[in-house]
Design a protein around this motif. Structure first.
Motif, PDB file in Angstrom:
ATOM      1  N   ASP A   1     -37.302  46.340 -75.336  1.00 17.37           N
ATOM      2  CA  ASP A   1     -37.771  47.226 -74.272  1.00 17.37           C
ATOM      3  C   ASP A   1     -39.184  46.849 -73.830  1.00 17.37           C
ATOM      4  OD1 ASP A   1     -35.359  48.579 -74.446  1.00 17.37           O
ATOM      5  OD2 ASP A   1     -36.171  50.193 -75.693  1.00 17.37           O
ATOM      6  N   ARG A   2     -40.019  46.527 -74.814  1.00 26.83           N
ATOM      7  CA  ARG A   2     -41.406  46.148 -74.508  1.00 26.83           C
ATOM      8  C   ARG A   2     -41.464  44.842 -73.711  1.00 26.83           C
ATOM      9  NH1 ARG A   2     -45.228  44.258 -79.084  1.00 26.83           N
ATOM     10  NH2 ARG A   2     -46.617  43.041 -77.808  1.00 26.83           N
ATOM     11  N   ARG A  48     -40.172  45.452 -70.169  1.00 24.58           N
ATOM     12  CA  ARG A  48     -41.168  46.195 -69.386  1.00 24.58           C
ATOM     13  C   ARG A  48     -42.299  45.266 -68.940  1.00 24.58           C
ATOM     14  NH1 ARG A  48     -42.696  49.459 -72.939  1.00 24.58           N
ATOM     15  NH2 ARG A  48     -44.698  48.531 -73.404  1.00 24.58           N
ATOM     16  N   GLN A  49     -42.785  44.434 -69.865  1.00 24.79           N
ATOM     17  CA  GLN A  49     -43.861  43.495 -69.529  1.00 24.79           C
ATOM     18  C   GLN A  49     -43.390  42.480 -68.482  1.00 24.79           C
ATOM     19  OE1 GLN A  49     -44.791  41.984 -73.427  1.00 24.79           O
ATOM     20  NE2 GLN A  49     -46.463  43.453 -73.739  1.00 24.79           N
ATOM     21  N   TRP A  52     -36.906  48.335 -79.671  1.00 25.01           N
ATOM     22  CA  TRP A  52     -38.227  48.625 -79.108  1.00 25.01           C
ATOM     23  C   TRP A  52     -38.915  47.347 -78.630  1.00 25.01           C
ATOM     24  CZ3 TRP A  52     -42.496  46.253 -81.003  1.00 25.01           C
ATOM     25  CH2 TRP A  52     -42.429  45.724 -82.298  1.00 25.01           C
TER      26      TRP A  52
END
Length: 99
Positions: free
Chosen positions: A41-42, A45-46, A38
């Motif tokens: 992924d964060r 994405r950022q 997670w």
């Protein structure tokens, strides 16, 4: 002109390469248990969001610089050319009806 130079040097594909490289390195960290999925992924994405913002800023900067550059040249816009064409056409028609 700095925006134009950054755009030329940076290119558009560099950010995609950067994201792929980060995913690759971070996937290794996830596999080794040093990072959770997670979190990866964060971060990805950022990173993608920030790179998209920067890409858009570069594109807008490039457009702005090009508009400034073109404003110094004796060029007409398509709209100005069409307006002139219409005026000439109207004058020609008026001349033809007078003869």
């Amino acid at each position: 002109m700095d925006s134009v130079i950054q755009l030329i040097l940076g290119g558009f594909g560099v950010s995609d390469d950067l994201v792929s490289l980060c995913k690759s390195y971070m996937s290794t960290l996830v596999e080794e248990g040093a990072m959770e999925q997670w979190a990866m992924d964060r971060v990805i994405r950022q990173l993608e969001e920030e790179l998209a913002r920067r890409r858009e800023a570069l594109i807008q900067g490039f457009k702005s610089e090009m508009e400034k550059f073109l404003s110094f040249l004796p060029l007409v816009t398509v709209e100005q050319f069409k307006a002139l064409e219409a005026r000439v056409r109207a004058l020609e028609e008026r001349e033809n009806t007078c003869n």
